[in-house]
Design a protein around this motif. Sequence first.
Motif, PDB file in Angstrom:
ATOM      1  N   VAL A   1      12.912  -6.473  -2.100  1.00 42.16           N
ATOM      2  CA  VAL A   1      12.660  -6.063  -3.752  1.00 42.16           C
ATOM      3  C   VAL A   1      11.570  -6.679  -4.548  1.00 42.16           C
ATOM      4  N   LEU A   2      10.579  -6.287  -5.008  1.00 41.07           N
ATOM      5  CA  LEU A   2       9.172  -6.690  -5.032  1.00 41.07           C
ATOM      6  C   LEU A   2       9.210  -6.533  -6.573  1.00 41.07           C
ATOM      7  N   ALA A   3       9.154  -7.699  -6.763  1.00 43.43           N
ATOM      8  CA  ALA A   3       8.451  -8.357  -8.090  1.00 43.43           C
ATOM      9  C   ALA A   3       7.374  -8.070  -8.987  1.00 43.43           C
ATOM     10  N   LEU A   4       7.398  -7.063  -9.759  1.00 48.78           N
ATOM     11  CA  LEU A   4       5.935  -7.011 -10.621  1.00 48.78           C
ATOM     12  C   LEU A   4       5.688  -7.717 -12.120  1.00 48.78           C
ATOM     13  N   PRO A   5       4.760  -8.593 -12.386  1.00 49.92           N
ATOM     14  CA  PRO A   5       4.412  -8.713 -13.373  1.00 49.92           C
ATOM     15  C   PRO A   5       3.883  -8.513 -14.704  1.00 49.92           C
ATOM     16  N   GLY A   6       3.731  -8.995 -15.286  1.00 48.82           N
ATOM     17  CA  GLY A   6       2.979  -8.330 -16.710  1.00 48.82           C
ATOM     18  C   GLY A   6       1.089  -8.541 -16.359  1.00 48.82           C
ATOM     19  N   GLY A   7       0.988  -8.579 -17.297  1.00 46.88           N
ATOM     20  CA  GLY A   7      -0.928  -8.584 -17.222  1.00 46.88           C
ATOM     21  C   GLY A   7      -1.528  -7.913 -18.800  1.00 46.88           C
TER      22      GLY A   7
ATOM     23  N   HIS B   1       9.256 -10.793  -3.054  1.00 49.91           N
ATOM     24  CA  HIS B   1       7.959 -10.710  -2.593  1.00 49.91           C
ATOM     25  C   HIS B   1       7.549 -10.551  -4.102  1.00 49.91           C
ATOM     26  N   LEU B   2       6.413 -11.123  -4.907  1.00 49.36           N
ATOM     27  CA  LEU B   2       5.781 -11.215  -5.891  1.00 49.36           C
ATOM     28  C   LEU B   2       4.652 -10.558  -4.914  1.00 49.36           C
ATOM     29  N   VAL B   3       4.493  -9.594  -6.170  1.00 50.29           N
ATOM     30  CA  VAL B   3       3.017  -8.198  -6.162  1.00 50.29           C
ATOM     31  C   VAL B   3       2.270  -9.137  -6.944  1.00 50.29           C
ATOM     32  N   HIS B   4       0.703  -9.270  -6.226  1.00 48.13           N
ATOM     33  CA  HIS B   4      -0.458 -10.087  -6.692  1.00 48.13           C
ATOM     34  C   HIS B   4      -1.399  -9.209  -6.759  1.00 48.13           C
ATOM     35  N   TYR B   5      -1.590  -8.784  -8.220  1.00 46.37           N
ATOM     36  CA  TYR B   5      -2.641  -7.923  -8.159  1.00 46.37           C
ATOM     37  C   TYR B   5      -4.223  -7.810  -8.639  1.00 46.37           C
TER      38      TYR B   5
ATOM     39  N   PRO C   1      -2.675  -2.249 -10.950  1.00 42.88           N
ATOM     40  CA  PRO C   1      -1.438  -2.610 -10.889  1.00 42.88           C
ATOM     41  C   PRO C   1      -0.245  -1.523 -10.631  1.00 42.88           C
ATOM     42  N   ALA C   2      -0.570  -0.050 -10.991  1.00 43.25           N
ATOM     43  CA  ALA C   2       0.530   1.125 -10.200  1.00 43.25           C
ATOM     44  C   ALA C   2      -0.507   1.092  -9.211  1.00 43.25           C
ATOM     45  N   GLU C   3      -1.301   1.348  -8.379  1.00 36.99           N
ATOM     46  CA  GLU C   3      -1.970   1.371  -7.341  1.00 36.99           C
ATOM     47  C   GLU C   3      -1.552   0.045  -6.309  1.00 36.99           C
ATOM     48  N   ASP C   4      -1.446  -0.818  -6.877  1.00 38.22           N
ATOM     49  CA  ASP C   4      -1.368  -2.118  -5.975  1.00 38.22           C
ATOM     50  C   ASP C   4      -0.059  -1.954  -5.711  1.00 38.22           C
ATOM     51  N   ALA C   5       1.093  -1.745  -6.758  1.00 37.99           N
ATOM     52  CA  ALA C   5       2.480  -1.551  -6.532  1.00 37.99           C
ATOM     53  C   ALA C   5       2.990  -0.594  -5.279  1.00 37.99           C
ATOM     54  N   GLU C   6       2.468   0.668  -5.192  1.00 40.74           N
ATOM     55  CA  GLU C   6       2.722   1.437  -4.586  1.00 40.74           C
ATOM     56  C   GLU C   6       2.194   0.565  -3.053  1.00 40.74           C
ATOM     57  N   TRP C   7       0.865  -0.008  -3.433  1.00 39.01           N
ATOM     58  CA  TRP C   7       0.388  -0.344  -1.984  1.00 39.01           C
ATOM     59  C   TRP C   7       1.205  -1.505  -1.369  1.00 39.01           C
ATOM     60  N   ALA C   8       2.270  -2.292  -2.297  1.00 38.62           N
ATOM     61  CA  ALA C   8       3.188  -3.390  -1.826  1.00 38.62           C
ATOM     62  C   ALA C   8       3.826  -1.893  -0.995  1.00 38.62           C
ATOM     63  N   VAL C   9       4.708  -1.209  -1.317  1.00 40.10           N
ATOM     64  CA  VAL C   9       6.034  -0.921  -0.800  1.00 40.10           C
ATOM     65  C   VAL C   9       5.407  -0.117   0.188  1.00 40.10           C
ATOM     66  N   GLY C  10       3.708  -0.033   0.663  1.00 35.72           N
ATOM     67  CA  GLY C  10       3.991   0.115   2.016  1.00 35.72           C
ATOM     68  C   GLY C  10       3.883  -0.675   2.822  1.00 35.72           C
ATOM     69  N   GLU C  11       3.414  -1.609   2.782  1.00 37.73           N
ATOM     70  CA  GLU C  11       2.849  -3.208   3.082  1.00 37.73           C
ATOM     71  C   GLU C  11       4.379  -3.658   3.439  1.00 37.73           C
TER      72      GLU C  11
ATOM     73  N   ALA D   1       5.617   0.004 -11.581  1.00 34.77           N
ATOM     74  CA  ALA D   1       7.027   0.269 -10.948  1.00 34.77           C
ATOM     75  C   ALA D   1       7.539   1.389 -11.313  1.00 34.77           C
ATOM     76  N   LEU D   2       7.620   2.409 -12.556  1.00 31.63           N
ATOM     77  CA  LEU D   2       7.692   3.740 -12.769  1.00 31.63           C
ATOM     78  C   LEU D   2       6.277   4.249 -12.346  1.00 31.63           C
ATOM     79  N   HIS D   3       5.490   4.057 -12.608  1.00 32.75           N
ATOM     80  CA  HIS D   3       4.472   5.257 -11.813  1.00 32.75           C
ATOM     81  C   HIS D   3       4.416   5.066 -10.400  1.00 32.75           C
ATOM     82  N   ALA D   4       5.164   3.919  -9.618  1.00 33.15           N
ATOM     83  CA  ALA D   4       4.777   3.655  -8.101  1.00 33.15           C
ATOM     84  C   ALA D   4       5.683   4.080  -7.795  1.00 33.15           C
ATOM     85  N   ALA D   5       7.181   4.603  -8.188  1.00 35.57           N
ATOM     86  CA  ALA D   5       8.591   4.917  -7.531  1.00 35.57           C
ATOM     87  C   ALA D   5       8.273   6.062  -6.576  1.00 35.57           C
TER      88      ALA D   5
END
Length: 266
Positions: free
Chosen positions: A45-51, A86-90, A102-112, A134-138
């Motif tokens: 699970v990758l948790a994506l905070p607001g901003g 894990h939390l994702v730190h943008y 944040p969408a780019e960072d979320a996609e990077w986090a999936v790869g990581e 999350a929706l964008h990086a799916a």
Amino acid sequence: MASQALPARGARLGRAVPPGRVAVPLAPPSRPRDQDHTATVRAVVLALPGGDALSTRRRSPMAAALIWPLARHLVRAGAAEGVAAHLVHYRFRGWNGGHAHPAEDAEWAVGEAVRRYGDVPVCLVGIDMGARAALHAAGHPAVTSVVALAPWLPRDDEPEPVKQLIGRRVLIAHGTNDESTDPDLSYQLAERIKKVNQRICRFEVHSAGHGLHPHRAEVFALAGDFVLGSLLERPYARPIADALAAPPPLGLRMPLAAGFGRSLRA
């Protein structure tokens, strides 16, 4: 934004969320270096905070603190079956227009996550701007499911993309009294997603505002049942199964019942 030189910094994954019952700090607590869990992790699970809409400042510790309890709830519910979180730190606090950082960072986090744990299914869980990310990086091949809570969806002329959600399981939950992010916009998006992907449901949290606080226990239970059902192929609770099977608008305006989670399989 396009003409400004952006600070050079990278996104990163926070340390694995511990399942124990501990006090919630303003930022996830520092811990000794994680032990090697790669042999036991079956799903992530990758948790994506607001901003913010526009900001090149560093990530917000307060935003991380708001999603930390949910991440801990999810890993506590699934740790025995090999679920890590894990939390994702943008890199930056803001979405920043077309940059969609944040969408780019979320996609990077999936790869990581895949690099660390191997070929495991990943669920993206986001709140506010993190829900949009999350929706964008799916579209990443490892992503099997998305949970979008009170998603921030600006009223843009350009419609939100939905094709990346084909084949994914999607849950959206939104408070009906949300004055920060428009629940009508998340409903309209859910309608568009439903046309290309039948495996979406949307729950309305009546009387709840942006933070969903009056019904936090129900929202956590809803997210937990959906996430573990999606990652571990468990049967969903009946309200989720019914919402996924119902045609619109029923399955996209499903009320989140008070007490959800007390008897999920009843």
